[in-house]
Design a protein around this motif. Structure first.
Motif, PDB file in Angstrom:
ATOM      1  N   UNK A   5       0.867  -1.168   0.000  1.00 28.82           N
ATOM      2  CA  UNK A   5       0.000   0.000   0.000  1.00 28.82           C
ATOM      3  C   UNK A   5       0.904   1.218   0.000  1.00 28.82           C
ATOM      4  N   UNK A   6       0.903   1.961  -1.091  1.00 26.52           N
ATOM      5  CA  UNK A   6       1.797   3.100  -1.281  1.00 26.52           C
ATOM      6  C   UNK A   6       1.233   4.381  -0.682  1.00 26.52           C
ATOM      7  N   UNK A   7      -0.016   4.725  -1.057  1.00 26.66           N
ATOM      8  CA  UNK A   7      -0.576   5.987  -0.594  1.00 26.66           C
ATOM      9  C   UNK A   7      -2.072   6.044  -0.868  1.00 26.66           C
ATOM     10  N   UNK A   8      -2.705   7.011  -0.258  1.00 24.95           N
ATOM     11  CA  UNK A   8      -4.076   7.385  -0.592  1.00 24.95           C
ATOM     12  C   UNK A   8      -3.981   8.718  -1.311  1.00 24.95           C
ATOM     13  N   UNK A   9      -4.706   8.848  -2.405  1.00 22.69           N
ATOM     14  CA  UNK A   9      -4.684  10.081  -3.179  1.00 22.69           C
ATOM     15  C   UNK A   9      -5.914  10.908  -2.823  1.00 22.69           C
ATOM     16  N   UNK A  10      -5.686  12.182  -2.537  1.00 21.89           N
ATOM     17  CA  UNK A  10      -6.757  13.099  -2.170  1.00 21.89           C
ATOM     18  C   UNK A  10      -6.798  14.225  -3.194  1.00 21.89           C
ATOM     19  N   UNK A  11      -7.934  14.377  -3.878  1.00 20.19           N
ATOM     20  CA  UNK A  11      -8.115  15.512  -4.774  1.00 20.19           C
ATOM     21  C   UNK A  11      -8.319  16.759  -3.921  1.00 20.19           C
ATOM     22  N   UNK A  12      -7.703  17.851  -4.327  1.00 19.45           N
ATOM     23  CA  UNK A  12      -7.776  19.082  -3.545  1.00 19.45           C
ATOM     24  C   UNK A  12      -7.835  20.297  -4.447  1.00 19.45           C
ATOM     25  N   UNK A  13      -8.535  21.319  -3.992  1.00 14.97           N
ATOM     26  CA  UNK A  13      -8.526  22.598  -4.700  1.00 14.97           C
ATOM     27  C   UNK A  13      -7.141  23.224  -4.601  1.00 14.97           C
ATOM     28  N   UNK A  14      -6.543  23.135  -3.414  1.00 16.80           N
ATOM     29  CA  UNK A  14      -5.207  23.675  -3.159  1.00 16.80           C
ATOM     30  C   UNK A  14      -4.383  22.594  -2.460  1.00 16.80           C
ATOM     31  N   UNK A  15      -3.743  21.706  -3.235  1.00 20.28           N
ATOM     32  CA  UNK A  15      -3.036  20.581  -2.627  1.00 20.28           C
ATOM     33  C   UNK A  15      -1.931  20.991  -1.654  1.00 20.28           C
ATOM     34  N   UNK A  16      -1.275  22.100  -1.895  1.00 25.67           N
ATOM     35  CA  UNK A  16      -0.200  22.540  -1.001  1.00 25.67           C
ATOM     36  C   UNK A  16      -0.750  22.931   0.367  1.00 25.67           C
ATOM     37  N   UNK A  17      -1.822  23.690   0.386  1.00 26.25           N
ATOM     38  CA  UNK A  17      -2.425  24.118   1.649  1.00 26.25           C
ATOM     39  C   UNK A  17      -3.006  22.924   2.399  1.00 26.25           C
ATOM     40  N   UNK A  18      -3.739  22.057   1.686  1.00 23.50           N
ATOM     41  CA  UNK A  18      -4.365  20.925   2.357  1.00 23.50           C
ATOM     42  C   UNK A  18      -3.332  19.916   2.858  1.00 23.50           C
ATOM     43  N   UNK A  33       7.164  17.378  -3.179  1.00 24.73           N
ATOM     44  CA  UNK A  33       6.368  18.546  -3.501  1.00 24.73           C
ATOM     45  C   UNK A  33       6.657  18.962  -4.934  1.00 24.73           C
ATOM     46  N   UNK A  34       5.603  19.076  -5.725  1.00 21.19           N
ATOM     47  CA  UNK A  34       5.689  19.532  -7.104  1.00 21.19           C
ATOM     48  C   UNK A  34       4.614  20.595  -7.301  1.00 21.19           C
ATOM     49  N   UNK A  35       4.548  21.144  -8.490  1.00 16.88           N
ATOM     50  CA  UNK A  35       3.592  22.206  -8.764  1.00 16.88           C
ATOM     51  C   UNK A  35       2.158  21.769  -8.482  1.00 16.88           C
ATOM     52  N   UNK A  36       1.802  20.538  -8.854  1.00 12.66           N
ATOM     53  CA  UNK A  36       0.413  20.102  -8.753  1.00 12.66           C
ATOM     54  C   UNK A  36       0.174  18.967  -7.761  1.00 12.66           C
ATOM     55  N   UNK A  37       1.165  18.626  -6.922  1.00 12.46           N
ATOM     56  CA  UNK A  37       0.961  17.566  -5.937  1.00 12.46           C
ATOM     57  C   UNK A  37       1.953  17.669  -4.789  1.00 12.46           C
ATOM     58  N   UNK A  38       1.508  17.144  -3.641  1.00 14.74           N
ATOM     59  CA  UNK A  38       2.340  17.103  -2.438  1.00 14.74           C
ATOM     60  C   UNK A  38       2.071  15.772  -1.739  1.00 14.74           C
TER      61      UNK A  38
END
Length: 117
Positions: A5-18, A33-38
């Protein structure tokens, strides 16, 4: 064939803040940390992680998958999380021994009572 089990993916409006909110809530660290994911994890080498990415649509309904937290002191943990920006959530749970909260983007999660013997 073994699987991990690697991870759970969470869709977010602001992935950095969440991701930062959840990292603080769980005592996790940011491991990617990348532009569109953390991604956050308990430690850099410990799986699973939570990966926050940009979601194409705003959240509109109750989550079908959620996180349960079991603190030593439910009341103190609920207070801490609410002070961090969580809010109480009513998903029709009625009279139960857990508290349903929503993170800053509205994702529900539960704070369980102390573990029963």
């Amino acid at each position: 064939m073994p699987v991990r089990w690697e991870q759970i993916v969470v869709d977010a409006e602001d992935p950095h803040r969440l991701a930062r909110w959840w990292a603080e809530a769980l005592g996790y660290v940011i491991v990617h940390e990348a532009v569109d994911e953390v991604e956050i994890r308990r430690t850099p080498d410990e799986l699973p992680g939570l990966l926050f990415g940009v979601g194409p649509d705003p959240k509109t309904v109750k989550n079908r998958l959620h996180i349960d937290l079991r603190p030593d002191d439910q009341e103190a943990e609920v207070e801490r999380l609410v002070n961090m920006g969580a809010r109480l959530a009513d998903i029709g749970q009625h009279d139960v021994p857990w508290v349903v909260l929503a993170d800053p983007e509205g994702n529900e999660f539960c704070v369980l009572s102390e573990k029963r013997s």
